[in-house]
Design a protein around this motif. Structure first.
Motif, PDB file in Angstrom:
ATOM      1  N   ARG A  85      90.529  58.915  -3.412  1.00  0.00           N
ATOM      2  CA  ARG A  85      90.143  60.286  -3.086  1.00  0.00           C
ATOM      3  C   ARG A  85      89.279  60.340  -1.823  1.00  0.00           C
ATOM      4  N   GLU A  86      88.436  59.332  -1.600  1.00  0.00           N
ATOM      5  CA  GLU A  86      87.565  59.344  -0.429  1.00  0.00           C
ATOM      6  C   GLU A  86      88.376  59.301   0.865  1.00  0.00           C
ATOM      7  N   LYS A  87      89.397  58.451   0.897  1.00  0.00           N
ATOM      8  CA  LYS A  87      90.236  58.370   2.099  1.00  0.00           C
ATOM      9  C   LYS A  87      90.967  59.686   2.328  1.00  0.00           C
ATOM     10  N   LEU A  88      91.459  60.275   1.240  1.00  0.00           N
ATOM     11  CA  LEU A  88      92.164  61.557   1.382  1.00  0.00           C
ATOM     12  C   LEU A  88      91.231  62.648   1.888  1.00  0.00           C
ATOM     13  N   GLU A  89      90.012  62.664   1.402  1.00  0.00           N
ATOM     14  CA  GLU A  89      89.051  63.667   1.863  1.00  0.00           C
ATOM     15  C   GLU A  89      88.698  63.469   3.333  1.00  0.00           C
ATOM     16  N   GLU A  90      88.592  62.202   3.752  1.00  0.00           N
ATOM     17  CA  GLU A  90      88.333  61.934   5.175  1.00  0.00           C
ATOM     18  C   GLU A  90      89.474  62.439   6.042  1.00  0.00           C
ATOM     19  N   LEU A  91      90.710  62.179   5.582  1.00  0.00           N
ATOM     20  CA  LEU A  91      91.873  62.651   6.345  1.00  0.00           C
ATOM     21  C   LEU A  91      91.913  64.170   6.399  1.00  0.00           C
ATOM     22  N   GLU A  92      91.617  64.826   5.294  1.00  0.00           N
ATOM     23  CA  GLU A  92      91.619  66.291   5.284  1.00  0.00           C
ATOM     24  C   GLU A  92      90.541  66.850   6.205  1.00  0.00           C
ATOM     25  N   ALA A  93      89.380  66.181   6.259  1.00  0.00           N
ATOM     26  CA  ALA A  93      88.318  66.618   7.166  1.00  0.00           C
ATOM     27  C   ALA A  93      88.754  66.461   8.620  1.00  0.00           C
ATOM     28  N   LEU A  94      89.431  65.341   8.916  1.00  0.00           N
ATOM     29  CA  LEU A  94      89.949  65.140  10.271  1.00  0.00           C
ATOM     30  C   LEU A  94      90.997  66.198  10.630  1.00  0.00           C
ATOM     31  N   MET A  95      91.863  66.508   9.663  1.00  0.00           N
ATOM     32  CA  MET A  95      92.900  67.525   9.907  1.00  0.00           C
ATOM     33  C   MET A  95      92.263  68.885  10.186  1.00  0.00           C
ATOM     34  N   GLU A  96      91.233  69.203   9.427  1.00  0.00           N
ATOM     35  CA  GLU A  96      90.550  70.479   9.632  1.00  0.00           C
ATOM     36  C   GLU A  96      89.842  70.509  10.989  1.00  0.00           C
ATOM     37  N   GLU A  97      89.245  69.376  11.353  1.00  0.00           N
ATOM     38  CA  GLU A  97      88.556  69.287  12.638  1.00  0.00           C
ATOM     39  C   GLU A  97      89.542  69.449  13.799  1.00  0.00           C
ATOM     40  N   ILE A  98      90.707  68.822  13.670  1.00  0.00           N
ATOM     41  CA  ILE A  98      91.732  68.948  14.719  1.00  0.00           C
ATOM     42  C   ILE A  98      92.261  70.370  14.781  1.00  0.00           C
ATOM     43  N   ALA A  99      92.458  70.989  13.628  1.00  0.00           N
ATOM     44  CA  ALA A  99      92.977  72.361  13.607  1.00  0.00           C
ATOM     45  C   ALA A  99      91.989  73.330  14.246  1.00  0.00           C
ATOM     46  N   ASN A 100      90.692  73.073  14.116  1.00  0.00           N
ATOM     47  CA  ASN A 100      89.671  73.956  14.680  1.00  0.00           C
ATOM     48  C   ASN A 100      89.280  73.600  16.114  1.00  0.00           C
ATOM     49  N   ASN A 101      89.819  72.499  16.648  1.00  0.00           N
ATOM     50  CA  ASN A 101      89.484  72.049  17.994  1.00  0.00           C
ATOM     51  C   ASN A 101      90.197  72.935  19.025  1.00  0.00           C
ATOM     52  N   GLU A 102      89.438  73.592  19.867  1.00  0.00           N
ATOM     53  CA  GLU A 102      90.027  74.493  20.869  1.00  0.00           C
ATOM     54  C   GLU A 102      90.340  73.768  22.165  1.00  0.00           C
ATOM     55  N   ASN A 103      89.882  72.533  22.315  1.00  0.00           N
ATOM     56  CA  ASN A 103      90.119  71.770  23.539  1.00  0.00           C
ATOM     57  C   ASN A 103      91.508  71.148  23.565  1.00  0.00           C
ATOM     58  N   MET A 104      92.174  71.087  22.415  1.00  0.00           N
ATOM     59  CA  MET A 104      93.499  70.461  22.342  1.00  0.00           C
ATOM     60  C   MET A 104      94.575  71.529  22.496  1.00  0.00           C
ATOM     61  N   SER A 105      95.680  71.118  23.077  1.00  0.00           N
ATOM     62  CA  SER A 105      96.811  72.040  23.198  1.00  0.00           C
ATOM     63  C   SER A 105      97.525  72.107  21.850  1.00  0.00           C
ATOM     64  N   PRO A 106      98.316  73.162  21.606  1.00  0.00           N
ATOM     65  CA  PRO A 106      99.030  73.269  20.329  1.00  0.00           C
ATOM     66  C   PRO A 106      99.954  72.079  20.061  1.00  0.00           C
ATOM     67  N   GLU A 107     100.563  71.533  21.108  1.00  0.00           N
ATOM     68  CA  GLU A 107     101.456  70.379  20.907  1.00  0.00           C
ATOM     69  C   GLU A 107     100.658  69.151  20.471  1.00  0.00           C
ATOM     70  N   GLU A 108      99.502  68.937  21.090  1.00  0.00           N
ATOM     71  CA  GLU A 108      98.656  67.805  20.715  1.00  0.00           C
ATOM     72  C   GLU A 108      98.153  67.951  19.277  1.00  0.00           C
ATOM     73  N   LYS A 109      97.766  69.188  18.932  1.00  0.00           N
ATOM     74  CA  LYS A 109      97.311  69.444  17.557  1.00  0.00           C
ATOM     75  C   LYS A 109      98.417  69.126  16.559  1.00  0.00           C
ATOM     76  N   GLU A 110      99.624  69.610  16.867  1.00  0.00           N
ATOM     77  CA  GLU A 110     100.753  69.402  15.950  1.00  0.00           C
ATOM     78  C   GLU A 110     101.060  67.925  15.789  1.00  0.00           C
ATOM     79  N   LEU A 111     101.054  67.176  16.893  1.00  0.00           N
ATOM     80  CA  LEU A 111     101.329  65.744  16.852  1.00  0.00           C
ATOM     81  C   LEU A 111     100.251  65.003  16.046  1.00  0.00           C
ATOM     82  N   ALA A 112      98.984  65.340  16.282  1.00  0.00           N
ATOM     83  CA  ALA A 112      97.885  64.683  15.559  1.00  0.00           C
ATOM     84  C   ALA A 112      97.929  65.019  14.072  1.00  0.00           C
TER      85      ALA A 112
END
Length: 166
Positions: free
Chosen positions: A113-140
């Motif tokens: 569960r800890e690894k999954l929560e870390e991944l979900e936090a990273l996904m949320e951080e990437i989704a909220n990152n305004e410095n990345m382009s939509p293509e980069e966000k989708e790929l990440a």
């Protein structure tokens, strides 16, 4: 005249006395006295304390009715939907039961569960990152989703191995 109903005892007694005739009219057998060293009384701790002048207070045990999972979930839902008038109040939610159930499921499925929560936090951080382009966000996000599926698959493989060894 009283008749004794314990015939076997009277027959055995007559045999031990070498009597030829058994008399069933015997009222009651003689009471044998108990020797003094065998005649004892056991006192409880409470009685001994009271003899020494101490006062004992006993607290009556309280019975708590065990709560079922259904009642806990219903209580949790009523806490979440509490309203006062037209305004909703912020309610402190007790998620311990949900966490316990999630931990049990994770252990059975072999998921970390800890690894999954870390991944979900990273996904949320990437989704909220305004410095990345939509293509980069989708790929990440796709790569993180693949990593999440890999963790789940590893858990499944571990569970299969455990079941085979049992």
């Amino acid at each position: 005249m009283m008749i004794n109903n314990n015939y076997a005892q009277q027959v055995a007694q007559a045999k031990s006395n070498n009597a030829l005739v058994v008399s069933f009219d015997n009222t009651t057998p003689a009471v044998q006295r108990i020797p003094g060293e065998k005649d004892t009384v056991t006192l409880s701790d409470k009685a001994l304390a009271m003899m020494n002048g101490n006062e004992i207070k006993e607290i009556a045990p309280t019975y708590l009715r065990p709560e079922s999972a259904r009642s806990l979930l219903a209580k949790s839902e009523t806490l979440n939907t509490t309203q006062v008038g037209d305004a909703k109040e912020d309610v402190v939610v007790d998620n311990r039961f949900s966490e316990i159930m999630q931990n049990i499921l994770d252990k059975r499925l072999g998921i970390d569960r800890e690894k999954l929560e870390e991944l979900e936090a990273l996904m949320e951080e990437i989704a909220n990152n305004e410095n990345m382009s939509p293509e980069e966000k989708e790929l990440a996000l796709e790569k993180l989703a693949e990593m999440r599926e890999k963790i789940i698959e590893e858990g499944r493989e571990i569970q299969k191995t455990v079941e085979q060894t049992d």
